[in-house]
Design a protein around this motif. Sequence first.
Motif, PDB file in Angstrom:
ATOM      1  N   LEU A   4       9.379  -0.209   5.072  1.00 36.00           N
ATOM      2  CA  LEU A   4       9.096  -1.153   6.162  1.00 36.00           C
ATOM      3  C   LEU A   4      10.392  -1.904   6.462  1.00 36.00           C
ATOM      4  O   LEU A   4      11.301  -1.930   5.629  1.00 36.00           O
ATOM      5  N   ARG A  14       4.067 -11.808   7.885  1.00 37.58           N
ATOM      6  CA  ARG A  14       3.767 -10.567   8.619  1.00 37.58           C
ATOM      7  C   ARG A  14       3.623  -9.363   7.696  1.00 37.58           C
ATOM      8  O   ARG A  14       3.243  -8.274   8.138  1.00 37.58           O
ATOM      9  N   ASP A  17      -0.049  -7.556   7.134  1.00 38.08           N
ATOM     10  CA  ASP A  17      -0.540  -6.767   8.272  1.00 38.08           C
ATOM     11  C   ASP A  17       0.244  -5.474   8.441  1.00 38.08           C
ATOM     12  O   ASP A  17      -0.325  -4.419   8.745  1.00 38.08           O
ATOM     13  N   GLU A  18       1.571  -5.582   8.253  1.00 36.59           N
ATOM     14  CA  GLU A  18       2.413  -4.381   8.394  1.00 36.59           C
ATOM     15  C   GLU A  18       2.061  -3.361   7.319  1.00 36.59           C
ATOM     16  O   GLU A  18       1.998  -2.160   7.572  1.00 36.59           O
ATOM     17  N   ARG A  20      -0.799  -3.091   5.756  1.00 35.43           N
ATOM     18  CA  ARG A  20      -2.122  -2.537   6.037  1.00 35.43           C
ATOM     19  C   ARG A  20      -2.029  -1.402   7.068  1.00 35.43           C
ATOM     20  O   ARG A  20      -2.559  -0.308   6.866  1.00 35.43           O
ATOM     21  N   THR A  21      -1.312  -1.673   8.158  1.00 30.82           N
ATOM     22  CA  THR A  21      -1.187  -0.670   9.220  1.00 30.82           C
ATOM     23  C   THR A  21      -0.545   0.614   8.684  1.00 30.82           C
ATOM     24  O   THR A  21      -1.027   1.727   8.929  1.00 30.82           O
ATOM     25  N   THR A  22       0.549   0.440   7.936  1.00 34.78           N
ATOM     26  CA  THR A  22       1.273   1.610   7.420  1.00 34.78           C
ATOM     27  C   THR A  22       0.438   2.352   6.379  1.00 34.78           C
ATOM     28  O   THR A  22       0.368   3.588   6.402  1.00 34.78           O
ATOM     29  N   GLU A  24      -2.791   2.428   6.003  1.00 33.97           N
ATOM     30  CA  GLU A  24      -3.938   3.116   6.630  1.00 33.97           C
ATOM     31  C   GLU A  24      -3.485   4.414   7.295  1.00 33.97           C
ATOM     32  O   GLU A  24      -4.159   5.442   7.229  1.00 33.97           O
ATOM     33  N   ARG A  25      -2.306   4.374   7.926  1.00 31.96           N
ATOM     34  CA  ARG A  25      -1.778   5.575   8.584  1.00 31.96           C
ATOM     35  C   ARG A  25      -1.438   6.643   7.534  1.00 31.96           C
ATOM     36  O   ARG A  25      -1.773   7.809   7.689  1.00 31.96           O
ATOM     37  N   VAL A  49      -5.103  -7.296   0.991  1.00 29.08           N
ATOM     38  CA  VAL A  49      -5.025  -5.991   1.657  1.00 29.08           C
ATOM     39  C   VAL A  49      -5.215  -4.874   0.632  1.00 29.08           C
ATOM     40  O   VAL A  49      -5.964  -3.912   0.861  1.00 29.08           O
TER      41      VAL A  49
END
Lengths: 170, 221
Positions: A4, A14, A17-18, A20-22, A24-25, A49
């Motif tokens: 990241l 931040r 959230d970053e 979590r997004t990564t 999950e992907r 998370v």
Amino acid sequence: MHPLPPLLHNHPERIADEVRTTAERLRASYERVVIGYADCGTYGALDAVCADLGIERLPGLHCYDLYAGSERLERIFDEQPGTYVLTDFLARSFARTVLQELGLDRYPELRDTYFGHYTRVVWLAQQPDDELRGLAEQAAASIGLPLTVVETGDVGLDRALADLVGERAG
Amino acid sequence: MTPEEILQALYDETLVGNAPRVLELTEEGLSVSMEPQTLLFDALIPSLEEVGARFERGDFFVPEMLIAGRAMAGAMERLRPLLAETGVQTVGKFLMGTVKGDVHDIGKNLVNIMLEGAGFEVIDLGVQVAPEKFVAAIDEHQPDIVGFSAFLTTTMPMFKANMNALEKAGIRDSVIVMVGGAPVTQEYADAVGADGYAADASQTVKAAKRLLQEKRSKVPA
């Protein structure tokens, strides 16, 4: 390994959230995902998370804990609460990640506002060499503080990563 | 320069944090017999409010806030004694400090800037402030609000130690207690028995005003 942006450390609110997004992907492409962050100033948001996604992260509050060990780090801060900690990464990127982000390149008069209560810089040297030593000295000098070098190596990080990655493999 | 031009320039130069120019303009305003409260309420405070608004919108960042705050602080050094002479009432008196064992003060300083920009008198005890020092300062300054700041999870427990010291000194009910800092949450503030908590500088100002209003409304006429 999927990094990241390093400047997220200047905005720890931040990080969760970053991550979590990564995460999950990545879960769509990998059997298992682990997080190479400590708490890193998220104050529990990253743990939330991890709990939510059922994944794990590196232990500790900061990368400093991983390099130096939490007890050694505690001693360093007990000796001098006004200790500013450098890692190899920070020594290399100090002008960008610290001086520029704090606006000291534009407003050098803010030096005391930021660092007036600090008494020293401690470099947790993972892979010290002449170039890095020079950069660490330059970083400390740029904020007007003396430099103390504490050689840590990477062993703490290596062990934590092995525990994290290997835990479920056995 | 006309008084209107001085006010406009003072507003503009505070906004960009030009401390030397802000001080010059303050002197110029005083030299043409402008009232110190006019300089404060018609230029400096509106400018700091705009700084806060830009910060909230993401147009300004921490360095810009700090530099503007420094510029205002320079002017306030000059104006403060004059304002005291004229008997101008501040919004309230706020005593502030970073707790013992903690040297971090950037967040606290941002809060100070916003409080002063909102018309509070701010007394800053600095960093590593021991409980007994908070108690002594409350005795001395009689603030409306005392703020404890902590940046580390390891120093947050000092909030409770400070509360205990206030209780022991018999002054807990005489002052509103607010706590804040990066790791602090509303839940933690409640757990240590604080009266207020806010997540950032501008929220602190709003919470401080609200708490002060609530307290004053409870005082019997």
